[in-house]
Motif scaffolding. Structure first.
Motif, mmCIF file in Angstrom:
data_model
loop_
_atom_site.group_PDB
_atom_site.id
_atom_site.type_symbol
_atom_site.label_atom_id
_atom_site.label_comp_id
_atom_site.label_asym_id
_atom_site.label_seq_id
_atom_site.Cartn_x
_atom_site.Cartn_y
_atom_site.Cartn_z
ATOM 1 N N ALA A 60 -4.729 15.714 -5.869
ATOM 2 C CA ALA A 60 -4.300 14.408 -6.375
ATOM 3 C C ALA A 60 -5.469 13.431 -6.426
ATOM 4 C CB ALA A 60 -3.180 13.850 -5.505
ATOM 5 N N LEU A 61 -6.348 13.478 -5.430
ATOM 6 C CA LEU A 61 -7.495 12.562 -5.388
ATOM 7 C C LEU A 61 -8.600 12.946 -6.365
ATOM 8 C CD1 LEU A 61 -8.006 11.760 -1.603
ATOM 9 C CD2 LEU A 61 -7.313 10.195 -3.417
ATOM 10 N N ALA A 62 -8.626 14.195 -6.787
ATOM 11 C CA ALA A 62 -9.724 14.689 -7.632
ATOM 12 C C ALA A 62 -9.883 13.893 -8.920
ATOM 13 C CB ALA A 62 -9.527 16.170 -7.945
ATOM 14 N N GLY A 63 -8.800 13.439 -9.521
ATOM 15 C CA GLY A 63 -8.903 12.736 -10.790
ATOM 16 C C GLY A 63 -8.829 11.229 -10.686
ATOM 17 N N VAL A 64 -8.897 10.688 -9.477
ATOM 18 C CA VAL A 64 -8.726 9.252 -9.268
ATOM 19 C C VAL A 64 -10.081 8.566 -9.155
ATOM 20 C CG1 VAL A 64 -7.819 7.521 -7.668
ATOM 21 C CG2 VAL A 64 -6.519 9.593 -8.131
ATOM 22 N N GLN A 65 -10.207 7.449 -9.864
ATOM 23 C CA GLN A 65 -11.419 6.642 -9.720
ATOM 24 C C GLN A 65 -11.225 5.715 -8.529
ATOM 25 O OE1 GLN A 65 -12.828 4.848 -13.271
ATOM 26 N NE2 GLN A 65 -14.519 3.817 -12.243
ATOM 27 N N LEU A 66 -12.018 5.935 -7.518
ATOM 28 C CA LEU A 66 -11.914 5.166 -6.280
ATOM 29 C C LEU A 66 -12.791 3.929 -6.346
ATOM 30 C CD1 LEU A 66 -12.206 8.160 -3.802
ATOM 31 C CD2 LEU A 66 -10.118 6.959 -4.459
ATOM 32 N N PRO A 70 -17.490 -0.354 -0.268
ATOM 33 C CA PRO A 70 -16.850 0.114 0.970
ATOM 34 C C PRO A 70 -15.645 -0.719 1.414
ATOM 35 C CG PRO A 70 -19.222 0.171 1.209
ATOM 36 C CD PRO A 70 -18.946 -0.506 -0.098
ATOM 37 N N ASP A 71 -15.735 -2.055 1.346
ATOM 38 C CA ASP A 71 -14.608 -2.890 1.771
ATOM 39 C C ASP A 71 -13.397 -2.685 0.881
ATOM 40 O OD1 ASP A 71 -16.050 -3.909 3.854
ATOM 41 O OD2 ASP A 71 -16.529 -5.809 2.868
ATOM 42 N N ARG A 72 -13.618 -2.579 -0.407
ATOM 43 C CA ARG A 72 -12.498 -2.376 -1.342
ATOM 44 C C ARG A 72 -11.896 -0.982 -1.167
ATOM 45 N NH1 ARG A 72 -13.329 -5.028 -7.064
ATOM 46 N NH2 ARG A 72 -11.154 -4.413 -7.060
ATOM 47 N N LEU A 73 -12.754 0.010 -0.887
ATOM 48 C CA LEU A 73 -12.257 1.364 -0.649
ATOM 49 C C LEU A 73 -11.429 1.412 0.637
ATOM 50 C CD1 LEU A 73 -12.004 4.317 -1.390
ATOM 51 C CD2 LEU A 73 -14.224 4.722 -0.301
ATOM 52 N N SER A 74 -11.888 0.724 1.672
ATOM 53 C CA SER A 74 -11.115 0.665 2.923
ATOM 54 C C SER A 74 -9.746 0.054 2.678
ATOM 55 C CB SER A 74 -11.862 -0.151 3.983
ATOM 56 O OG SER A 74 -12.995 0.543 4.427
ATOM 57 N N ASP A 75 -9.703 -1.052 1.947
ATOM 58 C CA ASP A 75 -8.420 -1.683 1.629
ATOM 59 C C ASP A 75 -7.533 -0.731 0.823
ATOM 60 O OD1 ASP A 75 -9.078 -3.978 2.967
ATOM 61 O OD2 ASP A 75 -9.522 -5.150 1.171
ATOM 62 N N TRP A 76 -8.129 -0.015 -0.119
ATOM 63 C CA TRP A 76 -7.377 0.937 -0.945
ATOM 64 C C TRP A 76 -6.755 2.022 -0.058
ATOM 65 C CZ3 TRP A 76 -7.504 6.129 -2.275
ATOM 66 C CH2 TRP A 76 -6.813 6.494 -3.435
ATOM 67 N N GLN A 159 0.562 13.207 -6.386
ATOM 68 C CA GLN A 159 0.045 12.214 -7.317
ATOM 69 C C GLN A 159 -0.305 10.979 -6.499
ATOM 70 O OE1 GLN A 159 2.628 11.382 -10.661
ATOM 71 N NE2 GLN A 159 3.578 13.383 -10.439
ATOM 72 N N VAL A 160 -1.313 10.262 -6.937
ATOM 73 C CA VAL A 160 -1.709 9.062 -6.218
ATOM 74 C C VAL A 160 -0.895 7.877 -6.713
ATOM 75 C CG1 VAL A 160 -3.611 7.462 -5.780
ATOM 76 C CG2 VAL A 160 -4.031 9.926 -5.793
ATOM 77 N N VAL A 161 -0.330 7.144 -5.784
ATOM 78 C CA VAL A 161 0.346 5.886 -6.092
ATOM 79 C C VAL A 161 -0.735 4.820 -6.046
ATOM 80 C CG1 VAL A 161 2.078 4.248 -5.316
ATOM 81 C CG2 VAL A 161 2.493 6.704 -5.053
ATOM 82 N N GLN A 162 -0.998 4.209 -7.192
ATOM 83 C CA GLN A 162 -2.054 3.198 -7.263
ATOM 84 C C GLN A 162 -1.487 1.823 -6.893
ATOM 85 O OE1 GLN A 162 -5.176 3.385 -7.448
ATOM 86 N NE2 GLN A 162 -5.745 5.164 -8.627
ATOM 87 N N PRO A 163 -2.071 1.182 -5.911
ATOM 88 C CA PRO A 163 -1.615 -0.175 -5.560
ATOM 89 C C PRO A 163 -1.824 -1.109 -6.741
ATOM 90 C CG PRO A 163 -3.483 0.511 -4.197
ATOM 91 C CD PRO A 163 -3.176 1.634 -5.109
ATOM 92 N N GLU A 164 -0.856 -1.967 -6.972
ATOM 93 C CA GLU A 164 -0.939 -2.926 -8.090
ATOM 94 C C GLU A 164 -1.896 -4.036 -7.759
ATOM 95 O OE1 GLU A 164 0.588 -2.414 -11.059
ATOM 96 O OE2 GLU A 164 1.185 -0.513 -10.203
#
Length: 164
Positions: A60-66, A70-76, A159-164
């Motif tokens: 599921a994470l393979a196709g997700v743009q992270l 670092p701070d935004r990734l931690s929040d994600w 599947q990844v649930v993307q935060p709005e």
């Protein structure tokens, strides 16, 4: 239960082959660390807190743009964790238990700098459980029964649930 497990949620994520990408991101961002006793623990939750973790698989994470910062990734990453206590829940949301209902739960991901408001993760307790970032788009969890730990439960997302 076949999905019953000993240990804590952090240990299930550490040992879960399907979760190695998510686990690595948690560790790289300091959200999952080893304590003085050698146990893995989350740095964002209290030690006695009960968690519902919605963990995406490696696929599921393979196709997700992270997020690249670092701070935004931690929040994600914090979006995928819900505290039973902080949401004033009597128990975990379990698939097919009680009448079907949609529950909006505060995650650990803050909505603003003050940290007073948090993003919502929606859960619908149908069988299998469905989750989403809003009440219009749902993703089914992989397993009909979550992985049970002494301090929470882990649901597997394909599947990844993307935060709005």
């Amino acid at each position: 239960l076949s999905n019953g497990a000993a240990g804590r949620v952090a240990e299930l994520i550490i040992n879960g082959v399907d979760y190695s990408s998510f686990r690595d991101l948690l560790m790289q961002n300091g959200l999952l660390q080893q304590n003085e006793e050698g146990m893995m623990q989350f740095t964002f939750a209290d030690e006695d807190e009960h968690l519902m973790a919605f963990i995406p698989t490696n696929e599921a994470l393979a196709g997700v743009q992270l997020p690249s910062e670092p701070d935004r990734l931690s929040d994600w990453l914090l979006y995928f964790f819900v505290s039973v206590e902080r949401n004033r829940m009597g128990d975990y949301v379990l698939p097919g238990f009680e009448a079907t209902r949609i529950t909006g739960l505060n995650t650990f991901r803050p909505m603003d700098e003050s940290g007073d408001r948090f993003y919502t993760f929606y859960v619908q307790n149908v069988l299998p459980l469905q989750v989403g970032a809003d009440e219009a788009h749902w993703v089914e969890v992989r397993d009909r029964i979550p992985l049970f730990a002494t301090d929470g439960i882990v649901y597997t997302l394909t599947q990844v649930v993307q935060p709005e």
